[in-house]
Design a protein around this motif. Sequence first.
Motif, PDB file in Angstrom:
ATOM      1  N   ARG A 121       0.860  -1.168   0.000  1.00  0.00           N
ATOM      2  CA  ARG A 121       0.000   0.000   0.000  1.00  0.00           C
ATOM      3  C   ARG A 121       0.906   1.230   0.000  1.00  0.00           C
ATOM      4  O   ARG A 121       1.540   1.550   1.019  1.00  0.00           O
ATOM      5  CB  ARG A 121      -0.916  -0.010   1.231  1.00  0.00           C
ATOM      6  N   CYS A 172      -4.015  -2.801   6.763  1.00  0.00           N
ATOM      7  CA  CYS A 172      -4.417  -1.457   6.350  1.00  0.00           C
ATOM      8  C   CYS A 172      -5.768  -1.125   6.969  1.00  0.00           C
ATOM      9  O   CYS A 172      -6.668  -1.967   6.989  1.00  0.00           O
ATOM     10  CB  CYS A 172      -4.492  -1.378   4.833  1.00  0.00           C
ATOM     11  N   GLY A 173      -5.906   0.099   7.472  1.00  0.00           N
ATOM     12  CA  GLY A 173      -7.169   0.534   8.073  1.00  0.00           C
ATOM     13  C   GLY A 173      -8.336   0.424   7.090  1.00  0.00           C
ATOM     14  O   GLY A 173      -9.487   0.288   7.499  1.00  0.00           O
ATOM     15  N   SER A 281      -0.961   2.073   8.398  1.00  0.00           N
ATOM     16  CA  SER A 281      -0.512   3.419   8.023  1.00  0.00           C
ATOM     17  C   SER A 281       0.375   4.033   9.103  1.00  0.00           C
ATOM     18  O   SER A 281       1.067   5.016   8.859  1.00  0.00           O
ATOM     19  CB  SER A 281      -1.715   4.324   7.762  1.00  0.00           C
ATOM     20  N   TYR A 307      -7.833   8.109   8.067  1.00  0.00           N
ATOM     21  CA  TYR A 307      -7.645   7.128   9.155  1.00  0.00           C
ATOM     22  C   TYR A 307      -8.422   7.504  10.410  1.00  0.00           C
ATOM     23  O   TYR A 307      -7.957   7.295  11.538  1.00  0.00           O
ATOM     24  CB  TYR A 307      -6.147   6.937   9.439  1.00  0.00           C
TER      25      TYR A 307
HETATM   26 MO    MO Z   1      -3.207   1.771   4.863  1.00  0.00          MO
END
Ligand code: MO
Length: 446
Positions: A121, A172-173, A281, A307
């Motif tokens: 990502r 990943c969020g 992240s 986020y």
């Molecule tokens: Mo992410």
Amino acid sequence: MASDSNNSKQPTHKGIHELYNEDPIKADKQLWGRESDPGSRRGFLKRSGLLAMATAIGASIPFARNMPAGLIPAAFAQSDEPFSLPGKEGLTILNDRPINAETPPHLLDDEITPAKHMFVRNNGLVPNIETLDPAQWTLEIAGESCENPTTFTIAELKEKFEHHSYQLTVECGGNGRSEYVPAASGNQWTTGAVASPKFTGVRLRDVLEACGIKKDAVYIGYYGGDLHPSGDPGKEAISRGVPMSKALEDETLIAWAMNDEDIPVLNGHPLRLVCGGWPASTSGKWLKKIVIRNRVHDGNKMAAPSYSVPKYAVAPGTQVPNEDMEIIHSMPVKSLITFPKTGISHELGQPLQVRGHAWAGDLEVTELHVSIDFGATWHKAELRKPANRLAWQHWHSELSFPEKGYYEIWAKAVDSEGKAQPMVVPGWNPKGYLNNACHRIAVQIV
Ligand SMILES: [Mo]
Ligand SMILES: Nc1nc2c(c(=O)[nH]1)N[C@H]1C(S)=C(S)[C@@H](COP(=O)(O)O)O[C@H]1N2
């Protein structure tokens, strides 16, 4: 290229880059915003996005409905080279500029995720590997709450501090975003923006303490060596961080190795921060600098809506003011079925071995249940302890089926605070974070 007399401004490669330059989030939304189509994970560009895209290309796109999510038209590509991800195998490419690719569930079957199967990502442009010399790489520790700002080479980090290895789950969020309706802009991750490799490095705590943490410290922030998609060296692609309590945990690492090898270039070589259990992240790649802050770090993508999720439940599609959003901390409980691969046929009368992993952010998973009847009844699976705190946990089960036909296998994990995964997509939020709905696969019993 088809010319349009009304469109005097002939689009060039610049078109899309200028759009991204001005406002990458808006550009993404304009170009990739999708219609609410729960049944489909494919492109289906929004009318406005389609128009913007067609204008930039200078022609209509008859087969626009076939365009994969996040695809950047080849018309914008700057080179003729075929697209491939060095060191990666079997990943599904969601976007190629910047590179974003996820792992199909059956390729996450290993207990420790191999480098070739770790998702990617990227928010910006990967540092140039040809000019990247790990021997010259430095990490600067600074910030208003740092007593003695210091710069270390990687060799100095290795020499001055104790080495530690942990298997750490990074997700990943936005993993699972593709299932939200109405759709949220951003990469349309299905289930594959998660991995649990083994990282080796030094504790962030040891390094920060050596540089002196002032009493007023509340947060750390990272800076990486990648570039903002615009190429502007004055802007960061992303610069996030975590509160001091997370920064000072045993498992929070400044890592130079993954699975006893160099970290893959796409995953942050030669140095990355790893904050297991939190939105990935917060795990800064190509790590150049860490700042100790006397306030919540204010780097790019720290502020809402990035986020962040609403502080209260909202109806799908609600416009939520930024001041009503809060930064995501630990990720929610979740699991994957990594074997068998969805869609297999299996003979009636033979027990079917099923397995996967489960994880729960900062917490541990205490139970894993599987269902073959759409959640009416559940069987408890065998669940192992994690290799260490913040590593995902393996589970397996043996299933029998009463008769021939189509079945789905569902898996549901429960965390140490008693919270279970929801069977359907949980609370909608504007950016499509934290979808921890049960994973399910299809099986034909023949
Ligand atoms: Mo992410
Ligand atoms: N420097 C830098 N660090 C970064 C990113 C990035 O684009 N640049 N992406 C972040 C995001 S949003 C995620 S989900 C993870 C992804 O890690 P991976 O690409 O190694 O899987 O890295 C994080 N760290």
